[in-house]
Design a protein around this motif. Structure first.
Motif, PDB file in Angstrom:
ATOM      1  N   VAL A 104      13.127 -15.808  20.035  1.00  0.00           N
ATOM      2  CA  VAL A 104      13.016 -14.465  19.451  1.00  0.00           C
ATOM      3  C   VAL A 104      12.928 -14.578  17.931  1.00  0.00           C
ATOM      4  CG1 VAL A 104      14.263 -12.290  19.058  1.00  0.00           C
ATOM      5  CG2 VAL A 104      14.109 -13.242  21.373  1.00  0.00           C
ATOM      6  N   TYR A 108       9.485 -13.822  15.749  1.00  0.00           N
ATOM      7  CA  TYR A 108       9.598 -12.775  14.735  1.00  0.00           C
ATOM      8  C   TYR A 108       9.131 -13.295  13.372  1.00  0.00           C
ATOM      9  CZ  TYR A 108      11.583  -9.361  11.554  1.00  0.00           C
ATOM     10  OH  TYR A 108      11.738  -8.432  10.556  1.00  0.00           O
ATOM     11  N   ARG A 113       4.516  -9.358  17.504  1.00  0.00           N
ATOM     12  CA  ARG A 113       5.136  -8.155  18.053  1.00  0.00           C
ATOM     13  C   ARG A 113       4.569  -7.962  19.458  1.00  0.00           C
ATOM     14  NH1 ARG A 113       7.254  -9.614  14.377  1.00  0.00           N
ATOM     15  NH2 ARG A 113       7.989  -8.565  12.525  1.00  0.00           N
ATOM     16  N   LEU A 135      17.449  -9.070  19.113  1.00  0.00           N
ATOM     17  CA  LEU A 135      16.309  -8.183  18.846  1.00  0.00           C
ATOM     18  C   LEU A 135      16.603  -7.145  17.759  1.00  0.00           C
ATOM     19  CD1 LEU A 135      14.859  -7.667  22.424  1.00  0.00           C
ATOM     20  CD2 LEU A 135      13.742  -8.807  20.497  1.00  0.00           C
ATOM     21  N   PRO A 139      13.317  -7.704  15.197  1.00  0.00           N
ATOM     22  CA  PRO A 139      12.671  -6.697  16.051  1.00  0.00           C
ATOM     23  C   PRO A 139      11.249  -7.079  16.488  1.00  0.00           C
ATOM     24  CG  PRO A 139      12.814  -5.910  13.787  1.00  0.00           C
ATOM     25  CD  PRO A 139      13.522  -7.222  13.834  1.00  0.00           C
ATOM     26  N   LEU A 140      11.179  -7.761  17.604  1.00  0.00           N
ATOM     27  CA  LEU A 140       9.892  -8.174  18.180  1.00  0.00           C
ATOM     28  C   LEU A 140       9.210  -7.053  18.951  1.00  0.00           C
ATOM     29  CD1 LEU A 140      10.502 -11.687  19.778  1.00  0.00           C
ATOM     30  CD2 LEU A 140       9.121 -11.149  17.788  1.00  0.00           C
ATOM     31  N   LEU A 141       9.973  -6.060  19.377  1.00  0.00           N
ATOM     32  CA  LEU A 141       9.427  -4.988  20.194  1.00  0.00           C
ATOM     33  C   LEU A 141       8.653  -4.023  19.309  1.00  0.00           C
ATOM     34  CD1 LEU A 141       9.372  -4.018  23.150  1.00  0.00           C
ATOM     35  CD2 LEU A 141      11.373  -2.614  22.631  1.00  0.00           C
ATOM     36  N   LEU A 147      11.211  -2.873  26.727  1.00  0.00           N
ATOM     37  CA  LEU A 147      11.870  -4.092  27.165  1.00  0.00           C
ATOM     38  C   LEU A 147      12.338  -3.836  28.586  1.00  0.00           C
ATOM     39  CD1 LEU A 147      14.219  -6.440  25.378  1.00  0.00           C
ATOM     40  CD2 LEU A 147      15.001  -5.441  27.527  1.00  0.00           C
TER      41      LEU A 147
END
Length: 185
Positions: A104, A108, A113, A135, A139-141, A147
């Protein structure tokens, strides 16, 4: 274990020969992708704890533009690699041997993303809680991303949902629960 629909529909994936990997059951996977629906088309997908690559390859078959697989097990990644080749998905997939938390952070830092992140770790080991905490820092989302966590009904993740995220749907299938999270507005 098979690809349910899409480009690789009906293709039987290679499965683990031991119980170190717990592939998502076809009925749970079918329900999961019915919920996701057209959101998968054109999306970037992260398959943490990839195992055999089952969820990521179903995503690819249904129209995901890119799938990043992550697992810390050489055996699992060999299985994932063989299934990617079997699906002829090499051009749209990458495999990373790495601990999920470290992955993660690395992804990042690389500026990646994802519209969809699958978290399907070994049950009742606290992995989902660790990934959610990571996360927040990394913040990869993507905005409007989801998720999807697959976990045991005994693994309470409600209390671990960090500020800025919300569980907007939860489905139970026997012992297995699918929790759908998104960044809150």
């Amino acid at each position: 274990m098979r690809i349910i629909t899409g480009k690789a529909r009906g293709l039987h994936l290679n499965v683990p020969k031991n119980y170190d990997v717990r592939p998502t059951a076809d009925r749970v996977k079918e329900s999961l992708f019915n919920i996701i629906g057209a959101k998968i088309v054109g999306s970037a997908v992260l398959d943490l704890f990839a195992g055999s690559g089952n969820l990521g390859l179903e995503s690819w078959s249904r129209g995901a533009r890119f799938v990043q697989f992550v697992d810390n097990s050489r055996t699992s990644l060999k299985l994932t690699d063989s299934n990617i080749v079997k699906c002829r998905a090499e051009a749209d997939c990458k495999v990373l041997k790495c601990d999920a938390e470290a992955a993660v952070e690395l992804l990042y830092k690389q500026g990646q993303r994802f519209e969809l992140i699958f978290v399907d770790p070994p049950y009742n080991k606290g992995w989902i809680q660790k990934i959610l905490a990571k996360l927040v820092k990394c913040p990869l989302l993507a905005d409007n991303g989801w998720l999807i966590a697959e976990h045991s009904m005994h693994d309470d993740i409600v209390g671990a949902v960090p500020e800025g995220y919300e569980i907007f749907r939860s489905q139970q299938y026997g012992e297995t629960v699918l929790s759908f999270l998104r960044k809150s507005a």
